[in-house]
Design a protein around this motif. Structure first.
Motif, PDB file in Angstrom:
ATOM      1  N   TRP A 106      -3.174 -10.931   1.089  1.00 32.45           N
ATOM      2  CA  TRP A 106      -2.897  -9.536   0.593  1.00 32.45           C
ATOM      3  C   TRP A 106      -1.456  -8.930   1.096  1.00 32.45           C
ATOM      4  CZ3 TRP A 106      -7.093 -12.154   2.307  1.00 32.45           C
ATOM      5  CH2 TRP A 106      -7.040 -12.108   3.799  1.00 32.45           C
ATOM      6  N   ASP A 107      -0.928  -9.415   2.409  1.00 36.90           N
ATOM      7  CA  ASP A 107       0.212  -9.026   2.818  1.00 36.90           C
ATOM      8  C   ASP A 107       1.417  -9.780   2.236  1.00 36.90           C
ATOM      9  OD1 ASP A 107      -1.394  -7.246   4.538  1.00 36.90           O
ATOM     10  OD2 ASP A 107      -1.291  -8.519   6.167  1.00 36.90           O
ATOM     11  N   ILE A 108       1.257 -11.064   2.197  1.00 33.78           N
ATOM     12  CA  ILE A 108       2.339 -11.689   1.471  1.00 33.78           C
ATOM     13  C   ILE A 108       2.830 -11.269   0.170  1.00 33.78           C
ATOM     14  CG2 ILE A 108       2.911 -14.176   0.640  1.00 33.78           C
ATOM     15  CD1 ILE A 108       2.416 -14.830   3.368  1.00 33.78           C
ATOM     16  N   ASP A 109       1.716 -11.108  -0.661  1.00 30.40           N
ATOM     17  CA  ASP A 109       2.017 -10.655  -2.224  1.00 30.40           C
ATOM     18  C   ASP A 109       2.483  -9.528  -2.167  1.00 30.40           C
ATOM     19  OD1 ASP A 109       0.747 -13.115  -2.518  1.00 30.40           O
ATOM     20  OD2 ASP A 109      -1.198 -12.230  -3.307  1.00 30.40           O
ATOM     21  N   LEU A 115      10.169  -7.188  -2.262  1.00 35.09           N
ATOM     22  CA  LEU A 115      11.444  -7.983  -2.417  1.00 35.09           C
ATOM     23  C   LEU A 115      11.894  -7.958  -3.662  1.00 35.09           C
ATOM     24  CD1 LEU A 115      13.330  -9.909  -1.157  1.00 35.09           C
ATOM     25  CD2 LEU A 115      12.282 -11.907  -2.037  1.00 35.09           C
ATOM     26  N   LEU A 116      10.833  -7.745  -4.659  1.00 31.91           N
ATOM     27  CA  LEU A 116      11.351  -7.341  -5.889  1.00 31.91           C
ATOM     28  C   LEU A 116      12.002  -6.067  -6.223  1.00 31.91           C
ATOM     29  CD1 LEU A 116       8.543  -9.115  -8.172  1.00 31.91           C
ATOM     30  CD2 LEU A 116      11.061 -10.079  -7.793  1.00 31.91           C
ATOM     31  N   MET A 117      11.335  -5.104  -5.536  1.00 31.64           N
ATOM     32  CA  MET A 117      12.037  -3.768  -5.347  1.00 31.64           C
ATOM     33  C   MET A 117      13.541  -3.865  -4.689  1.00 31.64           C
ATOM     34  SD  MET A 117       9.018  -1.263  -4.560  1.00 31.64           S
ATOM     35  CE  MET A 117       7.373  -1.533  -4.251  1.00 31.64           C
ATOM     36  N   PHE A 130      14.055  -2.564   3.650  1.00 32.95           N
ATOM     37  CA  PHE A 130      12.562  -2.563   4.048  1.00 32.95           C
ATOM     38  C   PHE A 130      12.293  -2.526   5.452  1.00 32.95           C
ATOM     39  CE2 PHE A 130       8.854  -4.871   5.426  1.00 32.95           C
ATOM     40  CZ  PHE A 130       7.900  -4.818   4.275  1.00 32.95           C
ATOM     41  N   PHE A 131      11.461  -1.520   5.658  1.00 32.83           N
ATOM     42  CA  PHE A 131      11.240  -1.169   7.174  1.00 32.83           C
ATOM     43  C   PHE A 131       9.597  -1.027   7.431  1.00 32.83           C
ATOM     44  CE2 PHE A 131      10.408   3.336   7.091  1.00 32.83           C
ATOM     45  CZ  PHE A 131      11.014   3.683   5.959  1.00 32.83           C
ATOM     46  N   GLY A 132       9.443  -1.165   8.668  1.00 31.60           N
ATOM     47  CA  GLY A 132       7.843  -0.970   9.005  1.00 31.60           C
ATOM     48  C   GLY A 132       7.346   0.389   9.755  1.00 31.60           C
ATOM     49  N   VAL A 157      10.012   0.656   1.343  1.00 26.31           N
ATOM     50  CA  VAL A 157      11.136   0.415   0.890  1.00 26.31           C
ATOM     51  C   VAL A 157      12.094   1.835   0.626  1.00 26.31           C
ATOM     52  CG1 VAL A 157      12.456  -0.532  -1.204  1.00 26.31           C
ATOM     53  CG2 VAL A 157      10.316  -1.728  -0.145  1.00 26.31           C
ATOM     54  N   SER A 158      13.223   2.098   1.334  1.00 24.90           N
ATOM     55  CA  SER A 158      13.892   3.211   1.052  1.00 24.90           C
ATOM     56  C   SER A 158      14.878   2.772   0.015  1.00 24.90           C
ATOM     57  CB  SER A 158      14.389   3.852   2.334  1.00 24.90           C
ATOM     58  OG  SER A 158      15.288   2.534   3.070  1.00 24.90           O
TER      59      SER A 158
END
Ligand SMILES: Cc1cc2nc3c(=O)[nH]c(=O)nc-3n(C[C@H](O)[C@H](O)[C@H](O)COP(=O)(O)O)c2cc1C
Length: 187
Positions: A106-109, A115-117, A130-132, A157-158
């Motif tokens: 679920w986290d991988i997908d 990544l596509l964004m 990408f940040f947490g 994702v900013s």
């Protein structure tokens, strides 16, 4: 990853929509698609995000650059969607036993969707990062935006038009080489 944005240039609606449509084409185990995306564009919504994920008065250069981003997409994974999907007849894991999963798909997908964004933003001539979300802020994030408990924010994702920014100090590590990480035929 871009960490400084032009606050005066919003993300065009067609770019935003393409970014999200592309995200939904990420691969997912069993085609479970167990994800959810919270899109924050207005100053009010973005301000609320930063207020619940940082300390009052905290204003380092990272936060100053990132909080100028005109769009944030908080990416949530939904584990239950996977456990439900794999309990269906063609999979048959009706006990919903989590030990069968080699890693949390679920986290991988949801990460693949993120990544596509990122790639779509670059294709469109924008910047993204990408940040947490630190775990201590997750309850307040859910509460501020009405996110159900079952959805876990794997990252944000900013997106925006980039301004010159300082490179992350992490890049000083250098990129690891093929010889170091790729094993042909035998480890
Ligand atoms: C799972 C993950 C978490 C990350 N978390 C952060 C973060 O919290 N803050 C940040 O500025 N960058 C974060 N990054 C971006 C990395 O620092 C960046 O990808 C790495 O330094 C390589 O730089 P590049 O992507 O520009 O090549 C994260 C990246 C990943 C994949």
């Amino acid at each position: 990853m871009v960490r400084a944005y032009d606050p005066a240039r919003p993300v065009p609606a067609d770019v935003r929509d393409r970014l999200l449509v592309n995200a939904l084409h990420a691969p997912s185990a069993g085609f479970s698609q167990g994800w959810g995306f919270l899109v924050l564009e207005s100053a009010e919504h973005r301000g609320l995000f930063w207020s619940v994920t940082s300390e009052p008065g905290e204003a380092d250069s990272w936060l100053t650059g990132m909080s100028a981003a005109p769009m944030l997409v908080v990416c949530f994974s939904h584990k239950d969607a996977y456990l439900d999907r794999y309990a269906e007849a063609d999979k048959g894991w009706t006990d919903r036993e989590e030990s069968r999963w080699p890693v949390p798909y679920w986290d991988i997908d949801t990460g693949m969707a993120a990544l596509l964004m990122l790639q779509t933003a670059v294709d469109e001539g924008l910047g993204a990062c990408f940040f947490g979300v630190p775990p201590e802020y997750i309850p307040a994030l859910r509460s501020a935006f009405g996110v159900p408990e079952a959805f876990c924010p794997i990252g944000v994702v900013s997106v925006g038009y980039r301004l010159p920014d300082a490179l992350s100090l992490s890049l000083r590590r250098g990129r690891r080489g093929l010889d170091e990480v790729v094993h042909h035929g035998r480890w």
